[in-house]
Design a protein around this motif. Structure first.
Motif, PDB file in Angstrom:
ATOM      1  N   VAL A   1      36.888 -18.115 -52.142  1.00 27.35           N
ATOM      2  CA  VAL A   1      35.434 -18.006 -51.962  1.00 27.35           C
ATOM      3  C   VAL A   1      35.056 -16.571 -51.591  1.00 27.35           C
ATOM      4  CG1 VAL A   1      33.443 -18.838 -50.665  1.00 27.35           C
ATOM      5  CG2 VAL A   1      35.279 -20.417 -51.279  1.00 27.35           C
TER       6      VAL A   1
ATOM      7  N   CYS B   1      34.681 -14.297 -54.473  1.00 27.63           N
ATOM      8  CA  CYS B   1      33.412 -14.536 -55.170  1.00 27.63           C
ATOM      9  C   CYS B   1      32.240 -13.919 -54.398  1.00 27.63           C
ATOM     10  CB  CYS B   1      33.194 -16.042 -55.349  1.00 27.63           C
ATOM     11  SG  CYS B   1      34.390 -16.831 -56.447  1.00 27.63           S
TER      12      CYS B   1
ATOM     13  N   CYS C   1      30.786 -19.986 -55.688  1.00 28.53           N
ATOM     14  CA  CYS C   1      31.794 -19.892 -56.753  1.00 28.53           C
ATOM     15  C   CYS C   1      31.173 -20.216 -58.107  1.00 28.53           C
ATOM     16  CB  CYS C   1      32.955 -20.841 -56.459  1.00 28.53           C
ATOM     17  SG  CYS C   1      33.880 -20.439 -54.959  1.00 28.53           S
TER      18      CYS C   1
ATOM     19  N   PRO D   1      37.202 -18.777 -59.114  1.00 29.71           N
ATOM     20  CA  PRO D   1      36.036 -19.561 -58.686  1.00 29.71           C
ATOM     21  C   PRO D   1      36.261 -21.071 -58.769  1.00 29.71           C
ATOM     22  CG  PRO D   1      35.368 -17.769 -60.138  1.00 29.71           C
ATOM     23  CD  PRO D   1      36.860 -17.830 -60.197  1.00 29.71           C
TER      24      PRO D   1
END
Length: 499
Positions: free
Chosen positions: A76, A79, A409, A435
């Motif tokens: 995460v 991202c 994501c 993701p």
């Protein structure tokens, strides 16, 4: 009215352009942003939840729970780093979703973020109250238990067996009030105080790891994964999963760094450094602390409010337990500070888009902070902290955050297709796999939370949808482009006049 009316998207160009049209001066460098992340991450996780999760769910395998949580956050975090550098605005997940899934979903996630930031601040302030009451007790100052606990909760058991119930948690409300005033005074000043407190708690945590490692009894680590009791989540491998879902609260913070994007001097460089750097440092510290803690104290004895202080007492360093409590207070204070800061910046961005009243985007003419919004947030958080048990708050924060992480994501996947040619100062590696793995890990941790927590999330989102349809949808700036919100006009005037 068609569904398309609720799916208006802000263009990436508009979001990036608005980054230069605000009244929040760029005052934070990479070091301050990283410290902001560490300040938010290291807190309740190390000083409170580590012992509780080990005693109730995972045993010594709490180390593996932190590894699992760290892996999920790593996916995460990569991202977040791409989106924070691409869209350097203060709305965090809300802004990213507005550019991908549209207005309605953006509002839902913005409302959901209240669980992470405002309710997170309330949760940690309750933990802060417990440590400050304990520390004052070391110096002979005794706070009446009824005034340091939420109503109807067990505040203390007297020697004669009498149970004292809480009336109001005054220390929790007090710390929220003080930090709210500090944030109103200015971001730069708050960041300096945060940096000092981060240094204090890092020193205490490292000292515990170094001193405590000499007193570890390896027999306490066996079995590493205790046998399951027959119920899901109570030891065994399902206990590791449940433990990871519970201590996931401990990782909340690296995403709060993204709310400082508009106040970063060089967001394209500083945001990835701040997000990934703070996450890596804190994950390593969590694993080390949990290893030392369960090595000193048998995991069954760690279901206490101050597990690290208990470990220090076990090895005979009672003087260090006072220092631990001071470090814990510093740690918890910085968490509250960053969460209150993040919530006001998210409301600032939502109000600029017209989905909240203009008052949430009003900036003080000299302090350059969204002071009215910060004051309202602080007041509500203080009331919640004074009157709500920590258990309910903590579970709501975890599920709200995991839900938001899934959408982050998803936003990376969407923008890679819809805006493939846009220059990205930082690119998430391994797309689409990173993701997708981030989404799957977050969903896995959400499965580990109790059903009651899911039901509370549904109720909260229904309330948010009511607010959106009654106010936000009618006042959305994208729909009323010819007549932008008053706060938006005020901000533009401030920029033109050099304020």
């Amino acid at each position: 009215m068609s569904m398309a009316d609720y799916m208006h998207r802000k263009s990436v160009a508009d979001i990036v352009g608005e980054a230069g049209k605000h009244a929040l001066p760029p005052s934070l460098g990479a070091l301050s942003i990283t410290a902001l992340g560490i300040g938010c991450i290291i807190g309740a996780g190390i000083f409170v939840l580590t012992g509780t999760a080990a005693a109730q769910y995972a045993g010594p395998a709490i180390m593996l729970s932190f590894v699992l949580g760290g892996i999920a956050c790593a996916f995460v975090g990569l991202c977040y780093a791409e989106l924070a550098a691409l869209l350097p605005v203060s709305g965090s997940t809300y802004s990213y979703t507005y550019a991908t899934l549209g207005e309605l979903v953006a509002w839902i996630i913005g409302w959901d973020l209240v669980l992470e930031y405002a309710m997170g601040a309330a949760t940690v302030s309750v933990g802060w109250s417990g440590y400050v009451v304990s520390l004052l007790g070391n110096f002979g100052i005794h706070v009446p238990p009824a005034f340091a606990a939420a109503p109807e909760t067990v505040a203390a058991t007297l020697p004669d067996g009498t149970i004292v119930h809480g009336i109001v948690n005054l220390p929790a409300a007090l710390i929220v009030a003080v930090l709210t005033l500090m944030l109103i005074m200015g971001t730069r000043e708050s960041a300096r105080v945060n940096n000092i407190m981060v240094a204090v708690k890092l020193t205490v945590v490292l000292a515990f790891i170094l001193l405590g490692s000499a007193y570890v009894t390896t027999a306490n680590w066996h079995p590493l994964v205790p046998d399951n009791t027959g119920a899901f989540g109570h030891f065994g491998w399902s206990g590791i999963l449940r433990g990871s879902a519970v201590v996931f609260f401990a990782f909340i913070g690296f995403d709060a760094v993204s709310t400082a994007a508009q106040e970063a001097r060089n967001p394209q460089r500083d945001m990835p450094i701040g997000i990934l750097g703070s996450l890596l440092i804190c994950t390593l510290l969590y694993i080390a602390v949990s290893a030392v803690l369960t090595g000193i104290v048998p995991y069954g004895q760690l279901n206490v409010a101050d597990p690290i202080a208990k470990a220090v007492d076990v090895i005979g360093l009672t003087w260090f337990s006072v220092l631990i409590k001071i470090g814990a207070l510093a740690g918890l204070t910085t968490v509250i500070l960053v969460l209150l800061y993040g919530q006001s910046r998210i409301f600032f961005t939502i109000a600029k888009d017209g989905l909240l009243p203009p008052i949430f985007a009003e900036v003080h003419p000299t302090r350059h902070t969204p002071w009215k919004s910060q004051l309202m947030i602080g007041t509500i958080v203080a009331i919640v902290a004074a009157l709500t048990p920590i258990g309910i708050l903590g579970e709501m924060v975890s599920i709200g955050t995991l839900f938001a992480f899934c959408l982050v994501c998803g936003a990376v996947l969407y923008l890679r297709k819809s805006h493939a040619d846009v220059a990205r100062p930082f690119r998430t590696p391994g797309v689409p796999f990173v993701p997708i793995l981030g989404i799957l890990f977050c969903l896995l941790l959400m499965v580990g939370l109790p059903l009651e927590t899911w039901l509370r999330l549904v109720v909260w989102l229904v309330i948010g949808l009511a607010v959106y349809f009654l106010y936000g949808h009618k006042h959305a700036a994208l729909r009323n482009a010819s007549a932008p919100p008053a706060a938006h006009r005020e901000l533009r005037n401030d920029v033109r006049m050099g304020r």
